[in-house]
Design a protein around this motif. Structure first.
Motif, PDB file in Angstrom:
ATOM      1  N   GLY A   5       0.815  -1.202   0.000  1.00 39.05           N
ATOM      2  CA  GLY A   5       0.000   0.000   0.000  1.00 39.05           C
ATOM      3  C   GLY A   5       0.849   1.252   0.000  1.00 39.05           C
ATOM      4  O   GLY A   5       2.086   1.215   0.034  1.00 39.05           O
ATOM      5  N   GLY A   6       0.165   2.400  -0.047  1.00 39.75           N
ATOM      6  CA  GLY A   6       0.864   3.678  -0.024  1.00 39.75           C
ATOM      7  C   GLY A   6       1.671   3.967  -1.259  1.00 39.75           C
ATOM      8  O   GLY A   6       2.719   4.621  -1.190  1.00 39.75           O
ATOM      9  N   ILE A   7       1.199   3.495  -2.419  1.00 40.04           N
ATOM     10  CA  ILE A   7       1.963   3.670  -3.662  1.00 40.04           C
ATOM     11  C   ILE A   7       1.254   4.619  -4.633  1.00 40.04           C
ATOM     12  O   ILE A   7       1.670   4.743  -5.771  1.00 40.04           O
ATOM     13  N   GLY A   8       0.195   5.266  -4.181  1.00 40.25           N
ATOM     14  CA  GLY A   8      -0.576   6.113  -5.084  1.00 40.25           C
ATOM     15  C   GLY A   8      -1.746   5.341  -5.674  1.00 40.25           C
ATOM     16  O   GLY A   8      -2.006   4.192  -5.322  1.00 40.25           O
ATOM     17  N   ILE A   9      -2.464   5.978  -6.578  1.00 39.38           N
ATOM     18  CA  ILE A   9      -3.626   5.360  -7.205  1.00 39.38           C
ATOM     19  C   ILE A   9      -3.161   4.451  -8.345  1.00 39.38           C
ATOM     20  O   ILE A   9      -2.431   4.881  -9.237  1.00 39.38           O
ATOM     21  N   VAL A  10      -3.602   3.192  -8.295  1.00 40.41           N
ATOM     22  CA  VAL A  10      -3.204   2.220  -9.312  1.00 40.41           C
ATOM     23  C   VAL A  10      -3.893   2.565 -10.635  1.00 40.41           C
ATOM     24  O   VAL A  10      -5.117   2.681 -10.706  1.00 40.41           O
ATOM     25  N   LYS A  11      -3.102   2.720 -11.697  1.00 37.53           N
ATOM     26  CA  LYS A  11      -3.615   3.044 -13.030  1.00 37.53           C
ATOM     27  C   LYS A  11      -3.431   1.911 -14.024  1.00 37.53           C
ATOM     28  O   LYS A  11      -4.063   1.918 -15.081  1.00 37.53           O
ATOM     29  N   GLY A  12      -2.577   0.983 -13.715  1.00 32.45           N
ATOM     30  CA  GLY A  12      -2.345  -0.144 -14.621  1.00 32.45           C
ATOM     31  C   GLY A  12      -1.651  -1.256 -13.886  1.00 32.45           C
ATOM     32  O   GLY A  12      -0.865  -1.027 -12.958  1.00 32.45           O
ATOM     33  N   LEU A  13      -1.961  -2.509 -14.304  1.00 32.52           N
ATOM     34  CA  LEU A  13      -1.398  -3.667 -13.630  1.00 32.52           C
ATOM     35  C   LEU A  13      -1.246  -4.792 -14.647  1.00 32.52           C
ATOM     36  O   LEU A  13      -2.170  -5.080 -15.414  1.00 32.52           O
ATOM     37  N   GLU A  14      -0.074  -5.407 -14.666  1.00 31.14           N
ATOM     38  CA  GLU A  14       0.180  -6.522 -15.566  1.00 31.14           C
ATOM     39  C   GLU A  14       1.129  -7.501 -14.902  1.00 31.14           C
ATOM     40  O   GLU A  14       1.911  -7.134 -14.009  1.00 31.14           O
ATOM     41  N   VAL A  15       1.049  -8.757 -15.340  1.00 30.97           N
ATOM     42  CA  VAL A  15       2.011  -9.783 -14.946  1.00 30.97           C
ATOM     43  C   VAL A  15       3.084  -9.851 -16.019  1.00 30.97           C
ATOM     44  O   VAL A  15       2.785  -9.977 -17.209  1.00 30.97           O
ATOM     45  N   LEU A  16       4.323  -9.727 -15.613  1.00 31.85           N
ATOM     46  CA  LEU A  16       5.450  -9.760 -16.548  1.00 31.85           C
ATOM     47  C   LEU A  16       5.759 -11.209 -16.892  1.00 31.85           C
ATOM     48  O   LEU A  16       6.284 -11.976 -16.075  1.00 31.85           O
ATOM     49  N   GLU A  17       5.402 -11.598 -18.112  1.00 30.79           N
ATOM     50  CA  GLU A  17       5.617 -12.974 -18.571  1.00 30.79           C
ATOM     51  C   GLU A  17       6.549 -12.965 -19.774  1.00 30.79           C
ATOM     52  O   GLU A  17       6.109 -12.833 -20.914  1.00 30.79           O
ATOM     53  N   ILE A  18       7.838 -13.069 -19.527  1.00 32.16           N
ATOM     54  CA  ILE A  18       8.845 -13.097 -20.581  1.00 32.16           C
ATOM     55  C   ILE A  18       9.712 -14.324 -20.357  1.00 32.16           C
ATOM     56  O   ILE A  18      10.156 -14.583 -19.233  1.00 32.16           O
ATOM     57  N   GLU A  19       9.938 -15.062 -21.412  1.00 34.12           N
ATOM     58  CA  GLU A  19      10.724 -16.284 -21.304  1.00 34.12           C
ATOM     59  C   GLU A  19      12.132 -15.978 -20.810  1.00 34.12           C
ATOM     60  O   GLU A  19      12.782 -15.039 -21.268  1.00 34.12           O
ATOM     61  N   GLY A  20      12.562 -16.775 -19.844  1.00 32.40           N
ATOM     62  CA  GLY A  20      13.901 -16.604 -19.299  1.00 32.40           C
ATOM     63  C   GLY A  20      13.986 -15.592 -18.178  1.00 32.40           C
ATOM     64  O   GLY A  20      15.057 -15.410 -17.613  1.00 32.40           O
ATOM     65  N   ILE A  21      12.859 -14.926 -17.889  1.00 28.98           N
ATOM     66  CA  ILE A  21      12.847 -13.925 -16.818  1.00 28.98           C
ATOM     67  C   ILE A  21      11.782 -14.334 -15.803  1.00 28.98           C
ATOM     68  O   ILE A  21      10.694 -14.800 -16.167  1.00 28.98           O
ATOM     69  N   GLU A  22      12.087 -14.161 -14.534  1.00 28.43           N
ATOM     70  CA  GLU A  22      11.145 -14.520 -13.478  1.00 28.43           C
ATOM     71  C   GLU A  22       9.872 -13.694 -13.621  1.00 28.43           C
ATOM     72  O   GLU A  22       9.903 -12.492 -13.868  1.00 28.43           O
ATOM     73  N   LYS A  23       8.732 -14.375 -13.458  1.00 36.42           N
ATOM     74  CA  LYS A  23       7.451 -13.681 -13.561  1.00 36.42           C
ATOM     75  C   LYS A  23       7.272 -12.738 -12.381  1.00 36.42           C
ATOM     76  O   LYS A  23       7.294 -13.162 -11.233  1.00 36.42           O
ATOM     77  N   ASP A  24       7.115 -11.464 -12.714  1.00 36.96           N
ATOM     78  CA  ASP A  24       6.931 -10.444 -11.697  1.00 36.96           C
ATOM     79  C   ASP A  24       5.695  -9.624 -12.034  1.00 36.96           C
ATOM     80  O   ASP A  24       4.983  -9.900 -12.999  1.00 36.96           O
ATOM     81  N   ILE A  25       5.484  -8.568 -11.240  1.00 36.46           N
ATOM     82  CA  ILE A  25       4.307  -7.717 -11.373  1.00 36.46           C
ATOM     83  C   ILE A  25       4.747  -6.329 -11.817  1.00 36.46           C
ATOM     84  O   ILE A  25       5.702  -5.763 -11.260  1.00 36.46           O
ATOM     85  N   LEU A  26       4.059  -5.791 -12.815  1.00 35.64           N
ATOM     86  CA  LEU A  26       4.262  -4.412 -13.249  1.00 35.64           C
ATOM     87  C   LEU A  26       3.048  -3.594 -12.853  1.00 35.64           C
ATOM     88  O   LEU A  26       1.914  -3.984 -13.134  1.00 35.64           O
ATOM     89  N   VAL A  27       3.284  -2.480 -12.204  1.00 32.11           N
ATOM     90  CA  VAL A  27       2.185  -1.620 -11.767  1.00 32.11           C
ATOM     91  C   VAL A  27       2.549  -0.174 -12.053  1.00 32.11           C
ATOM     92  O   VAL A  27       3.680   0.268 -11.804  1.00 32.11           O
TER      93      VAL A  27
END
Length: 988
Positions: A131-153
């Protein structure tokens, strides 16, 4: 010796109370019902997903318009789990929500307001919270081969600053962040193979915006490129951006021009923008455009554009040329009448589009225009669940059966707001999400047979001989039903032993002997009316769309009043609606706003027995009425716009006259108003004490409870007014009150209860705690206060009324009768907030009432016995033997919520705001119905046990066997006894 006797009595009382207050196992989940709802699912946040990589079956996930995140079992529509997001945030109701799930991942990620949370996809448990990161405007799961799946916000912080963060999918820890110092408005975030794209809106020199795409490095978050796509002032609002793809080999962004004449498509990472004209068919203007595409790195870069007009819809399929950064049209899907919905699915590299209309389901491939599968949807008349209606949006899952055959199941959001799952054209289940958001409800008795009522009325007005002949003829006519009754007799006998099973005859509304069959009539903020059967686990017997509301507008219903076979609904701005309670048919409707100053109307029964509607204006005054129809004097209490309360006197041949005004103290505003229920019988005018003396209750049906708060002084004033005279008969002031929290209250018989939050730090200087140690001794927390009104503090004393031959409601306290009622009060510290208070209601008022409480922190409904809340409980001493006879025990300032008081058992009921109760034909039992923003809950409640009804544990087989055995024994022994008596006579 006396001490031993006292200990024995206390021990016996401890064994009795659980038996009386306990919840029987055979009644839990049998006599109650729960409609667990999610709200209307949203198109961008509804999808099928496997909760784990090892799972073979998918669950259906959605984030609804009420910000409820939930998982639904596609097999039967049951809720697997749900979580309500953002309740603690002030701006969550207007914020856009996001839900994403990575392919093969066991967690879901949600973004709403100022928080990003990860949830276990199988059971809904919270994994991590940021929390405390401001108003969420976009959210995606980072799915790229060879890279650990993370969250983009992407977020918008205070001051409008846009920030993109990469979060660890396992812990939520921030790995890197990119801060946009340009002052652009953040819109969303996307990802492709090797890059992250941050989309923002740059203010143009003139009005409008330019779409800006910033390319970021996946590993470090540093900016590596930037493109401005749209022309000057081409985009006037964020709503013009229709689609933002992600996690594909070629994500795209699609928007419309300002004139809504063309679509613009850009492949993220390139500067080329493709313009696609919006086609017009037969002069039908396109009302809406939707874009659907896959969200998988393995899927082909294909997408569909769906065009919708008022009468028809069609679609176009496009392919993305990755090397050129352009799009080309592949083929068209034909134009069909009515509204339809499309959804995209992918299997490996193949992309499929499912088309759902009112009458059929069509599956096509993105590669060619050939129809792969087509199914007809069964309407309600042919075994379906609903009549044909428009589909707002859909989410589909496609499974290849082998060869060229496929199976498709689609979750359809219907135009009514309901949610239906269709598998290969066959309806599987229907969730009535349109009924979420109940704003008013009322209990209605199932009407008696009108023909029988007429027959009985005729007999009552005839002479004795005529009535007898008429009754004999009526009974002779009833013999025609005897064969059917005899045919059903074995079923009824067996059902009385093994339990009744639902049958066709149970679907017919008939009054039952116990009074358990009643209808809960509800009205929702979406304009729906519905009725549920309390004796059939809350089954909805009808549901109708009563009013059509503009998009975004809510139906502000004030009250539903039951009038024999019909109901009168009163809404804001003078709107009223009359409908049949058995069918829901609208009989009369007056739209609101016809009279600008009209707020609502009240019904008053006149001398003739008819009802007269009294108009109430927005300023609290009464409108013009036909006063010649009025009989005896009637008093109506209204609240003015300034918060003051006015009492109006209505009389025959006279205009309404304001006879009194009540205004709280300067700086105070009225927070809560509560009155006694319409059905509030009093079985006894006094309370019998243990020593056989009597405390006489102060019984006045015209009392009004008013709570007024002052934010400046952190105080709450409680006033008890006489509604006829306007005089205040009791006042108390509470200090250290948190006025930002509500003060729920209820009034019944001669007692009232209310709850508030107290904090000593609210009304004291910040440095006082260091000098005054007594401040730390003041209670802090939620409190529940109960008060009882008596005519005198002394037993067997009626007070000033004892020697009076009459009593005037216009002067309840006067120089001749100066004494106000005697008030006994006690307060308790409780473990959590109470959002609403009410009480049970029985037929004669003999059964002690229970206090009903809604607990928002526990999502539960509580029933507290009145004996626990008796303000006469002895303080700082043990009860005397006489007090023990009354059931009194030592007062404790802390009241814990006992688990056995939970009416909802283990159920989690969300969003409840109100409770209504009604008596049954049994004095021991009351029906209750709780409703609010989301769920509905109903149950039967016996505060001191069902003393006039056999429980389910009663062994009928054993009783019958005992009676039969006794009969057989008597029959077998009778000859022996008779022979013995005869032999005795011969010997004598």
């Amino acid at each position: 010796m006396q001490q031993s006797a006292l200990s024995l009595r206390v021990l016996v009382l401890c064994f009795i109370l659980p038996a009386v207050l306990g919840i029987f196992v055979d009644e839990a989940y049998q006599i109650d019902y729960h409609h667990a709802l999610l709200g209307v699912p949203q198109s961008r946040t509804t999808f099928f997903h496997r909760p784990s990589a090892a799972s073979k079956a998918s669950l259906l996930y959605t984030l609804s318009d009420r910000h409820v995140l939930g998982a639904v079992n596609p097999k039967d529509g049951a809720i697997v789990w749900r979580q309500r997001l953002g309740e603690g945030e002030s701006n969550y109701t207007s914020a856009e929500g996001f839900v994403r799930a990575g392919d093969g991942e066991s967690t879901l990620v949600s973004g709403l307001g100022g928080a990003v949370r990860a949830w276990d996809a199988a059971d809904g448990r919270l994994v991590w919270d940021l929390g405390g990161i401001g108003i969420v405007k976009g959210l995606e799961v980072l799915e790229i081969e060879g890279i650990e799946k993370d969250i983009l916000v992407s977020c918008q912080e205070d001051g409008g600053l846009g920030v993109v963060r990469r979060l660890s999918a396992k812990t939520g820890m921030v790995k890197w962040e990119f801060r946009d110092e340009s002052g652009d408005i953040p819109y969303g975030v996307s990802a492709s193979t090797g890059q992250v794209y941050y989309i923002s809106l740059h203010s143009a020199l003139l009005k409008g915006y330019k779409i800006k795409v910033t390319s970021l490095d996946v590993a470090s978050g540093k900016q590596i490129g930037q493109n401005t796509l749209s022309a000057e002032s081409e985009v006037s609002s964020q709503e013009q951006i229709l689609y933002l793809g992600a996690n594909t080999v070629a994500p795209i962004v699609v928007w419309t021009d300002k004139a809504f004449k063309a679509l613009k498509v850009n492949v993220l990472g390139s500067k080329h923008v493709t313009s696609l004209p919006i086609a017009i068919h037969d002069s039908e203007m396109v009302e809406a455009v939707f874009v659907h595409g896959p969200r998988s790195l393995n899927a082909q870069p294909h997408f569909l554009i769906h065009y919708q007009t008022s009468k028809s819809h069609w679609a176009e399929i496009y392919h993305v040329d990755i090397s050129a950064g352009s799009v080309t049209k592949s083929y068209d899907l034909p134009r069909l009448g009515g509204k339809g919905a499309f959804s995209a699915s992918s299997l490996d590299a193949n992309v499929y589009f499912t088309r759902n209309t009112e009458f059929e389901v069509i599956l096509v491939s993105s590669a060619s225009h050939g129809v792969l599968e087509r199914w007809s949807v069964r309407p309600k008349s042919h075994g379906g669940l609903v009549d044909p209606q428009a589909v707002s949006h859909a989410a589909s899952e496609v499974v290849a059966r082998g060869g060229s055959t496929f199976a498709v199941r689609s979750a359809l959001a219907l135009s009514s707001g309901d949610w239906e799952l269709v598998r290969n054209g066959d309806p599987v289940w229907l969730r009535t999400e349109s009924l979420a958001g109940v704003v008013a409800a009322a209990w209605a008795d199932v009407p008696e047979d009108a023909s029988l009522a007429q027959e009985l009325a005729q007999e009552s007005h005839d002479n004795i001989l005529g009535a007898y002949i008429h009754r004999v003829r009526r009974h002779a006519r009833d013999l025609q039903y005897l064969p059917a009754w005899i045919q059903q007799l074995p079923e009824r006998i067996v059902g009385s032993f093994v339990g009744d099973k639902p049958s066709l005859r149970d679907q017919i509304l008939r009054k039952d002997g116990f009074g358990f069959r009643k209808l809960a009539i509800i009205a929702t903020e979406n304009g729906f009316l519905a009725a549920s059967d309390a004796n059939d686990k809350g089954r909805f017997i009808w549901q109708v769309k009563a009013v059509e509301l503009p998009r975004g507008q809510k139906w502000h219903v004030i009250e539903i009043e039951i009038l024999d076979h019909t109901a009168l609904l009163r809404a804001a701005n003078g709107e009223f609606l009359r409908f049949d309670i058995l069918t829901g048919n609208i009989l009369a409707h007056q739209p609101g706003g016809l009279i600008g100053s009209l707020k609502t109307s009240l019904s008053v029964v006149v001398e003739s027995g008819a009802e007269l509607l009294i108009p109430v204006n927005t300023d609290g005054s009464l409108g013009e009425i036909s006063s010649d129809k009025l009989g005896n004097a009637t008093t109506i209490v209204t609240q003015r716009t300034d918060g003051a309360i006015t009492g109006w006197k209505l009389a025959k041949d006279a205009k309404p006259v304001a006879v009194w005004d009540f205004a709280p103290m300067p700086g105070e505003t009225v927070s809560t108003v509560a009155t006694r229920p319409i059905h509030d019988p009093v079985a006894s005018i006094g309370k019998v004490l243990g020593d056989r003396n009597v405390l006489y209750k102060y019984l006045n049906p015209n009392l009004v409870f008013i709570a007024a708060i002052s934010a400046a002084t952190s105080t709450a004033s409680i006033y008890i007014l006489d509604a006829i005279s306007g005089q205040s008969i009791y006042t108390i002031l509470h200090n250290n009150i948190d006025t930002s929290k509500p003060i729920p209250a209820t009034f019944s018989e001669n007692w009232f209860a209310y709850s508030f939050y107290s904090d000593p730090a609210l009304s004291i200087p910040t440095d006082s705690s260091a000098t005054d140690p007594s401040i730390n001794l003041l209670p802090k927390g939620y409190q529940l206060t109960i008060s009882e009104l008596y005519e005198s503090p002394s037993p067997n004393d009626r007070g000033p009324l004892a020697s009076s031959s009459n009593f005037s409601t216009l002067h309840p306290t006067s120089p001749e009768l100066p004494s106000p009622p005697h008030v006994l009060s006690q307060s308790f510290l409780i473990p959590g907030p109470i959002s609403h208070l009410s009480s049970t209601s029985t037929r004669q008022g003999i059964t002690p009432r229970s206090l009903l409480c809604l607990l928002p922190s526990l999502n539960a409904l509580l029933s507290i016995p009145r004996a626990v809340l008796d303000p006469r409980r002895p303080v700082a001493r043990d009860p005397t033997p006489a007090e023990q006879e009354e059931g009194l025990f030592r007062y404790s300032p802390v009241l814990d919520f006992e688990p056995r008081w939970l009416v909802t058992h283990k159920r989690e009921v969300m969003g409840l705001k109100n409770i209504i109760s009604t008596p049954t034909s049994l004095e021991s039992t009351s029906l209750l119905f709780a409703f609010g923003e989301l769920d509905m809950f109903g149950s039967r409640l016996a505060p001191i046990g069902a003393f006039d009804l056999l429980g389910n544990g009663f062994n009928k087989v054993q009783l019958v066997a005992t009676v039969v055995a006794l009969a057989v024994g008597v029959a077998a022994l009778a000859p022996l006894v008779r022979k013995k008596q005869i032999d005795g006579l011969w010997r004598a």
